[in-house]
Design a protein around this motif. Structure first.
Motif, PDB file in Angstrom:
ATOM      1  N   THR A  88       0.759  -1.141   0.350  1.00 24.99           N
ATOM      2  CA  THR A  88      -0.280   0.109  -0.004  1.00 24.99           C
ATOM      3  C   THR A  88       0.384   1.591   0.409  1.00 24.99           C
ATOM      4  O   THR A  88       0.369   2.360  -0.357  1.00 24.99           O
ATOM      5  CB  THR A  88      -1.009   0.305   1.086  1.00 24.99           C
ATOM      6  N   VAL A  89       1.877   0.781   0.240  1.00 25.55           N
ATOM      7  CA  VAL A  89       3.045   2.589   0.838  1.00 25.55           C
ATOM      8  C   VAL A  89       3.285   2.095  -0.433  1.00 25.55           C
ATOM      9  O   VAL A  89       3.460   3.593  -1.356  1.00 25.55           O
ATOM     10  CB  VAL A  89       3.990   2.142   1.850  1.00 25.55           C
ATOM     11  N   LEU A  90       4.543   1.285  -1.057  1.00 26.14           N
ATOM     12  CA  LEU A  90       4.245   1.385  -2.784  1.00 26.14           C
ATOM     13  C   LEU A  90       4.205   2.182  -3.433  1.00 26.14           C
ATOM     14  O   LEU A  90       3.681   2.867  -4.514  1.00 26.14           O
ATOM     15  CB  LEU A  90       5.058   0.562  -2.999  1.00 26.14           C
ATOM     16  N   VAL A  91       2.516   1.943  -3.431  1.00 25.25           N
ATOM     17  CA  VAL A  91       1.355   1.734  -4.643  1.00 25.25           C
ATOM     18  C   VAL A  91       1.270   3.501  -3.578  1.00 25.25           C
ATOM     19  O   VAL A  91       0.951   4.757  -5.735  1.00 25.25           O
ATOM     20  CB  VAL A  91       0.084   1.572  -4.541  1.00 25.25           C
ATOM     21  N   ALA A  92       1.266   4.571  -2.971  1.00 21.92           N
ATOM     22  CA  ALA A  92       1.060   5.726  -2.261  1.00 21.92           C
ATOM     23  C   ALA A  92       2.116   6.425  -2.817  1.00 21.92           C
ATOM     24  O   ALA A  92       2.178   7.582  -4.004  1.00 21.92           O
ATOM     25  CB  ALA A  92       0.492   5.558  -1.323  1.00 21.92           C
ATOM     26  N   PHE A  93       3.178   5.824  -3.065  1.00 21.32           N
ATOM     27  CA  PHE A  93       4.593   7.028  -3.391  1.00 21.32           C
ATOM     28  C   PHE A  93       4.579   6.571  -4.838  1.00 21.32           C
ATOM     29  O   PHE A  93       4.882   6.961  -5.334  1.00 21.32           O
ATOM     30  CB  PHE A  93       5.540   6.288  -2.832  1.00 21.32           C
ATOM     31  N   SER A  94       4.331   5.823  -5.418  1.00 20.84           N
ATOM     32  CA  SER A  94       4.128   5.370  -7.279  1.00 20.84           C
ATOM     33  C   SER A  94       3.234   6.446  -7.632  1.00 20.84           C
ATOM     34  O   SER A  94       3.634   7.050  -9.182  1.00 20.84           O
ATOM     35  CB  SER A  94       3.170   4.382  -7.706  1.00 20.84           C
ATOM     36  N   VAL A  95       2.238   6.698  -7.334  1.00 24.83           N
ATOM     37  CA  VAL A  95       1.642   8.373  -7.145  1.00 24.83           C
ATOM     38  C   VAL A  95       2.263   9.901  -7.000  1.00 24.83           C
ATOM     39  O   VAL A  95       1.848  10.333  -7.334  1.00 24.83           O
ATOM     40  CB  VAL A  95      -0.382   7.809  -6.274  1.00 24.83           C
ATOM     41  N   ILE A  96       2.905   9.674  -5.804  1.00 22.33           N
ATOM     42  CA  ILE A  96       3.512  10.851  -5.500  1.00 22.33           C
ATOM     43  C   ILE A  96       4.303  10.965  -6.099  1.00 22.33           C
ATOM     44  O   ILE A  96       4.492  12.280  -6.474  1.00 22.33           O
ATOM     45  CB  ILE A  96       4.457  10.532  -4.016  1.00 22.33           C
ATOM     46  N   GLY A  97       5.247   9.971  -7.293  1.00 23.27           N
ATOM     47  CA  GLY A  97       5.984  10.442  -7.575  1.00 23.27           C
ATOM     48  C   GLY A  97       5.152  11.151  -9.555  1.00 23.27           C
ATOM     49  O   GLY A  97       6.205  11.716  -9.961  1.00 23.27           O
TER      50      GLY A  97
END
Length: 270
Positions: free
Chosen positions: A216-225
């Protein structure tokens, strides 16, 4: 446009797939370095460096890759610095929307970019050293999040995620991307068919509950990137980071979501 896009994709896959699957780690690292250096050139252009500035910056990033490898710089330190950048500066920039290509922000982002691109390279090489399935599973997290977001956003998108930065993105799309990653990741972790992968490593090191939280954290940071690069482009007044990839835009357009995911994923695995 579609024909150009398809042709470019075929050419890219014809290069990337064989090198990833069959070439030695050194050849894979050389290819990724080539990609990263062009992304650094685009980063400098978005930060409005004039003249030969973007070329010089790309060469500095290339030198950083070489020196960090041959001088024995601990990759984990670079991963940690890159992760700190994305955890702190990424969300702050998206919320406050400062002028990124001016003043102290530009100087900071030029320095941070060297770290971010070096960390990206080290993360991918380290993942490839573990195995082909492991590096592909890292990429798959971002690909699934992007594909899931696209289809969920098309079918269900109603509520804008960041309308002033990227009007096409919706909360429904982001949730759809998250669901795609969680479902496929859970199946991959449970079946162990292609182990070791990022998914099996998460379960082994963190347990199922924390593994799902990590995804879930990785998905969130893919959006942030993705949104961070969109903010850079919007402030620079351009649609794409460059025209290097006909029909697809620039290199940075293709790896923006990977930049925060890679260091954070490697650190979470431990």
């Amino acid at each position: 446009m579609l024909k150009t896009r398809v042709i470019t994709a075929i050419v890219l896959l014809a290069v990337l797939v064989p090198v990833t699957l069959f070439a030695p780690v050194g050849a894979f690292g050389a290819l990724i370095a080539f990609v990263v250096v062009f992304a650094a050139w685009e980063w400098a252009r978005l930060l409005k460096l004039g003249g030969v500035g973007p070329v010089v910056y790309a060469l500095i990033c290339a030198l950083a890759l070489v020196l960090s490898t041959y001088l024995g710089v601990a990759p984990k330190g670079l991963l940690q610095m890159a992760a700190i950048f994305w955890v702190l500066a990424g969300p702050f920039a998206l919320l406050r929307k400062p002028e990124l290509a001016a003043g102290a922000w530009r100087s900071f982002l030029l320095f941070a970019g060297v770290v971010v691109f070096a960390a990206c390279w080290h993360a991918l090489v380290a993942a490839r050293t573990v195995g082909v399935a492991f590096v592909l599973s890292l990429l798959l997290v971002v690909w699934l999040a992007d594909i899931g977001a696209y289809f969920a956003g098309k079918a269900l998108g109603r509520h804008k995620l960041a309308p002033s930065i990227s009007p096409g993105k919706t909360w429904e799309g982001a949730i759809g991307g998250w669901v795609a990653v969680i479902v496929i990741g859970s199946i991959a972790a449970a079946t162990l068919v292609f182990a070791p992968t990022l998914f099996t490593a998460f379960v082994e090191h963190l347990g199922w509950v924390r593994a799902l939280a990590a995804l879930t954290v990785l998905v969130a940071f893919s959006v942030i990137g993705d949104l961070f690069e969109s903010l850079l482009k919007r402030q620079a007044g351009v649609k794409d980071s460059s025209g290097l990839l006909p029909g697809h835009g620039g290199v940075l357009d293709r790896i923006d979501a990977l930049l925060p995911v890679l260091p954070i994923a490697l650190l979470l695995v431990g």
